[in-house]
Design a protein around this motif. Structure first.
Motif, mmCIF file in Angstrom:
data_model
loop_
_atom_site.group_PDB
_atom_site.id
_atom_site.type_symbol
_atom_site.label_atom_id
_atom_site.label_comp_id
_atom_site.label_asym_id
_atom_site.label_seq_id
_atom_site.Cartn_x
_atom_site.Cartn_y
_atom_site.Cartn_z
ATOM 1 N N ASP A 30 0.770 -1.161 0.065
ATOM 2 C CA ASP A 30 -0.138 -0.089 0.100
ATOM 3 C C ASP A 30 0.739 1.425 -0.042
ATOM 4 O OD1 ASP A 30 0.896 0.377 2.633
ATOM 5 O OD2 ASP A 30 -0.778 -0.582 3.276
ATOM 6 N N GLY A 31 0.138 2.234 -0.056
ATOM 7 C CA GLY A 31 0.840 3.694 -0.430
ATOM 8 C C GLY A 31 0.921 4.297 0.945
ATOM 9 N N HIS A 32 1.404 3.682 1.943
ATOM 10 C CA HIS A 32 1.812 4.260 3.331
ATOM 11 C C HIS A 32 3.202 4.017 3.700
ATOM 12 C CE1 HIS A 32 -2.483 5.144 3.954
ATOM 13 N NE2 HIS A 32 -2.776 3.840 3.816
ATOM 14 N N ALA A 35 4.193 2.753 6.914
ATOM 15 C CA ALA A 35 3.497 1.753 7.760
ATOM 16 C C ALA A 35 4.342 0.319 7.364
ATOM 17 C CB ALA A 35 2.023 1.560 7.563
ATOM 18 N N SER A 36 4.377 -0.558 8.196
ATOM 19 C CA SER A 36 4.968 -1.656 8.254
ATOM 20 C C SER A 36 3.751 -2.571 7.876
ATOM 21 C CB SER A 36 5.637 -2.259 9.503
ATOM 22 O OG SER A 36 4.430 -2.615 10.512
ATOM 23 N N LEU A 37 4.118 -3.833 7.208
ATOM 24 C CA LEU A 37 3.059 -4.827 6.889
ATOM 25 C C LEU A 37 3.740 -6.086 6.533
ATOM 26 C CD1 LEU A 37 3.519 -5.389 3.184
ATOM 27 C CD2 LEU A 37 3.087 -2.986 3.400
ATOM 28 N N LEU A 38 2.829 -7.119 6.212
ATOM 29 C CA LEU A 38 3.446 -8.346 6.066
ATOM 30 C C LEU A 38 2.439 -9.217 4.994
ATOM 31 C CD1 LEU A 38 5.285 -10.711 7.090
ATOM 32 C CD2 LEU A 38 3.616 -11.624 8.312
ATOM 33 N N ILE A 39 2.916 -9.890 3.998
ATOM 34 C CA ILE A 39 2.101 -10.622 3.094
ATOM 35 C C ILE A 39 1.702 -12.016 3.853
ATOM 36 C CG2 ILE A 39 1.806 -11.522 0.582
ATOM 37 C CD1 ILE A 39 2.119 -8.237 0.811
ATOM 38 N N GLN A 40 0.471 -12.012 3.852
ATOM 39 C CA GLN A 40 0.131 -13.296 4.325
ATOM 40 C C GLN A 40 -0.527 -14.323 3.338
ATOM 41 O OE1 GLN A 40 -3.252 -13.413 6.988
ATOM 42 N NE2 GLN A 40 -1.999 -13.398 8.633
ATOM 43 N N GLY A 41 -0.152 -15.694 3.398
ATOM 44 C CA GLY A 41 -0.994 -16.531 2.268
ATOM 45 C C GLY A 41 -1.876 -17.160 3.001
ATOM 46 N N ALA A 42 -1.939 -18.758 3.368
ATOM 47 C CA ALA A 42 -3.054 -19.349 3.883
ATOM 48 C C ALA A 42 -3.058 -19.550 5.381
ATOM 49 C CB ALA A 42 -3.286 -20.782 2.919
ATOM 50 N N ARG A 43 -2.154 -19.104 5.884
ATOM 51 C CA ARG A 43 -1.546 -19.292 7.196
ATOM 52 C C ARG A 43 -1.502 -20.633 7.911
ATOM 53 N NH1 ARG A 43 -5.720 -17.064 10.780
ATOM 54 N NH2 ARG A 43 -7.054 -16.129 8.933
ATOM 55 N N HIS A 429 13.620 0.797 4.987
ATOM 56 C CA HIS A 429 12.851 1.265 6.307
ATOM 57 C C HIS A 429 12.275 -0.153 6.861
ATOM 58 C CE1 HIS A 429 13.805 4.996 5.013
ATOM 59 N NE2 HIS A 429 13.168 4.948 3.893
ATOM 60 N N ASN A 430 12.465 -1.167 6.637
ATOM 61 C CA ASN A 430 12.058 -2.231 7.197
ATOM 62 C C ASN A 430 10.407 -2.426 7.310
ATOM 63 O OD1 ASN A 430 12.331 -5.006 8.564
ATOM 64 N ND2 ASN A 430 12.261 -3.815 10.602
ATOM 65 N N ARG A 431 9.955 -2.079 6.094
ATOM 66 C CA ARG A 431 8.394 -2.421 5.939
ATOM 67 C C ARG A 431 7.904 -3.743 6.244
ATOM 68 N NH1 ARG A 431 4.958 0.701 1.726
ATOM 69 N NH2 ARG A 431 3.563 0.523 3.363
ATOM 70 N N PHE A 432 8.602 -4.758 5.650
ATOM 71 C CA PHE A 432 8.142 -6.156 5.692
ATOM 72 C C PHE A 432 8.460 -6.347 7.173
ATOM 73 C CE2 PHE A 432 8.039 -5.266 1.104
ATOM 74 C CZ PHE A 432 6.697 -5.703 0.888
ATOM 75 N N ARG A 433 7.649 -6.880 7.879
ATOM 76 C CA ARG A 433 7.924 -7.305 9.252
ATOM 77 C C ARG A 433 6.727 -8.591 9.750
ATOM 78 N NH1 ARG A 433 7.968 -2.031 12.862
ATOM 79 N NH2 ARG A 433 8.830 -0.700 11.303
ATOM 80 N N SER A 434 7.465 -9.518 10.313
ATOM 81 C CA SER A 434 6.246 -10.330 11.076
ATOM 82 C C SER A 434 6.519 -10.071 12.648
ATOM 83 C CB SER A 434 6.604 -11.613 10.379
ATOM 84 O OG SER A 434 7.874 -12.146 10.859
ATOM 85 N N LEU A 435 5.822 -10.803 13.414
ATOM 86 C CA LEU A 435 6.258 -11.251 14.670
ATOM 87 C C LEU A 435 7.567 -11.882 14.790
ATOM 88 C CD1 LEU A 435 3.110 -12.257 16.909
ATOM 89 C CD2 LEU A 435 3.970 -10.301 16.252
#
Ligand code: FAD
Length: 443
Positions: A30-32, A35-43, A429-435
């Motif tokens: 997204d265009g923020h 803001a951090s985010l993570l791509i999720q598949g089928a968990r 900027h380490n946008r892609f992050r997970s727990l």
């Protein structure tokens, strides 16, 4: 953004998360920019690799884009699940070159974890068969990478747990098959030494192998189990009337969470003993459909609910062949002595590494244990075991992990500095992050 409660397949941990379901490629990032985010598949990863407080799901990006039957290549969107892919390729005489033990993950999730199957010792992980990845980076630019083009990004993305960017599409080299059946041989073994010996004797001969271990058996029976070997059946070995039969979709489902006490030492011992004694003869040969061979657990939908709301940990480690057998015997013994019951314990052998900077498989053995989370002290017990794995030159599989500690992680993945360099270049900027990535300092 909608809020939902999410967990991986192990049901631990659970978090509240804001979710967007991307409907087209350019919505994956997204265009923020802050803001951090993570791509999720089928968990279908077990722990916290698929969790973050803000996720973009590929669930609606599940289209086939191109198919070249002559070259055996398929290009598809990352959100396509393996069962949908198989339903398209199997009637055309192809199968997945590598498949995990469930058909419900997405292809994007499989590439991000560089998954391995029962054929790793012969054919490697899925990374060996990926021709090209189309990726959206943190700045929303769309790039292609392959062995030839942006190869550093390619090898950081294969097994990179979604931390380099959002995989939009994957081009995969398929395996040619003559039908949808498998020839199998099951060898029943009396103890761990016999099981490992059978493994070693059959590795060159069989493409697929996996062993189930009764981890609750002790003493002289420690590590007893069954080794299941397989090959794709040739045309003359398949039932002639239905060469390309697909799996049926309807199996039973576990409708609610079982009370946590259901799976106790006694019920697990009973289950494992029954499975062990199901086969009477030492050796059994059969022709079976690919579905029960590759995906026996998928038959019962939501089977993870039998662990109750507290969930379970899947603890999977790999150790080199050299010394690995002794260490695994030692670990099985510690587990049996502590009374930590593993409901399902699976052993496989692994072959060559793929080149993925954070890929899990190394030549050696891999053992996976499912451990109910009734007593939280089991976490520190497993963290102690992890130190033995590190000392032996082994590692923990990130797609299954929820409890690995940063120092152990850094000691077990030698190409981590290379990975971090690529990550900083493509996601400054380490946008892609997970727990998980935050716990392990993967920035
Ligand atoms: C019953 C069962 C059996 C299994 N057996 C095996 C096995 O034999 N071998 C094996 O290797 N694994 C096995 N797994 C694990 C599973 O194959 C992997 O965890 C796989 O990554 C799950 O894919 P997913 O689509 O569910 O991804 P998720 O669980 O949603 O995500 C996993 C990781 O992939 C990333 N990701 C997902 N999609 C994308 C994308 N489009 N772009 C970038 N990153 C993305 C996520 O950010 C996350 O880090 C098994 C799992 C289950 C439940």
């Amino acid at each position: 953004m909608k809020s939902e409660i999410h967990s991986g397949w192990g049901l631990h941990p659970r978090i509240e998360t804001r979710v967007v379901r991307a409907r087209q490629a350019d919505q994956l990032v997204d265009g923020h920019p802050d803001a951090s985010l993570l791509i999720q598949g089928a968990r279908r990863s077990y722990g916290d690799a698929c969790l973050a407080d803000r996720v973009i799901s590929t669930q609606l990006l599940g289209h086939l884009l191109e198919f070249d039957a002559e070259r055996g290549l398929i290009r598809c969107e990352a959100g396509i699940t393996l069962d949908v892919l198989i339903a398209f390729i199997a009637p055309r005489g192809f199968f997945l070159p590598v498949t995990p033990g469930t058909k419900f993950p997405t292809i994007g999730g499989c590439v991000a974890a560089d998954v391995h199957g029962k054929n790793h010792h012969k054919e490697g992980s899925i990374g060996f068969f990926v021709e090209e990845i189309e990726l959206f980076l943190a700045d929303r630019s769309r790039v292609c990478c392959s062995r030839e083009e942006r190869s550093e990004l390619f090898w950081a993305t294969i097994g990179g747990m979604g931390l380099t960017g959002a995989i939009y599409a994957v081009t995969l080299r398929l395996k040619k098959v003559e039908n949808t059946y498998m020839r199998t041989r099951t060898l029943k073994t009396r103890n761990f030494d016999e099981l490992c010996r059978h493994f070693e004797e059959t590795q060159q001969e069989y493409t697929y192998s996996v062993a189930w271990i009764d981890s609750l058996a002790n003493g002289a029976h420690l590590g007893r189990g069954s080794l299941i070997l397989g090959e794709h059946a040739t045309a003359d070995q398949a039932p002639t009337s239905k060469r390309f039969k697909l799996h049926s979709t309807g199996g039973p489902s576990v409708p609610f969470f079982f009370p946590s006490a259901t799976l106790n030492g006694l019920t697990m011992r009973l289950f494992n003993t029954l499975v062990y004694h199901r086969q009477i003869r030492q050796q059994r040969d059969a022709t079976v459909h690919y579905d029960p061979y590759f995906y026996p657990l998928d038959f019962v939908r939501h089977w993870n609910r039998i662990y109750g709301k507290r969930g379970f940990l899947q603890y999977q480690f790999a150790v080199p062949f050299d010394g690995g057998r002794t260490l695994m015997g030692d670990i099985l013994q510690r587990i049996a002595q502590r009374g930590v019951a593993s409901f399902l314990t699976v052993l496989k052998t692994l072959g060559q590494e793929s080149g993925g900077l954070l890929s899990f498989p190394i030549p050696g053995y891999t053992l996976a244990l499912d451990i109910p989370l009734r007593d939280p002290s089991v976490i520190s017990f497993l963290q102690d075991i992890t130190r033995l794995v590190v000392r032996a030159g082994g590692r923990i599989y990130l797609a299954k992990d929820a409890i690995l500690q940063r120092a152990d992680f850094e000691a077990m993945y030698p190409r981590l500095p290379e990975f971090k360099r690529v990550k900083r270049a493509c996601d400054p900027h380490n946008r892609f992050r997970s727990l998980q990535s935050e716990r392990l300092g993967l920035t």
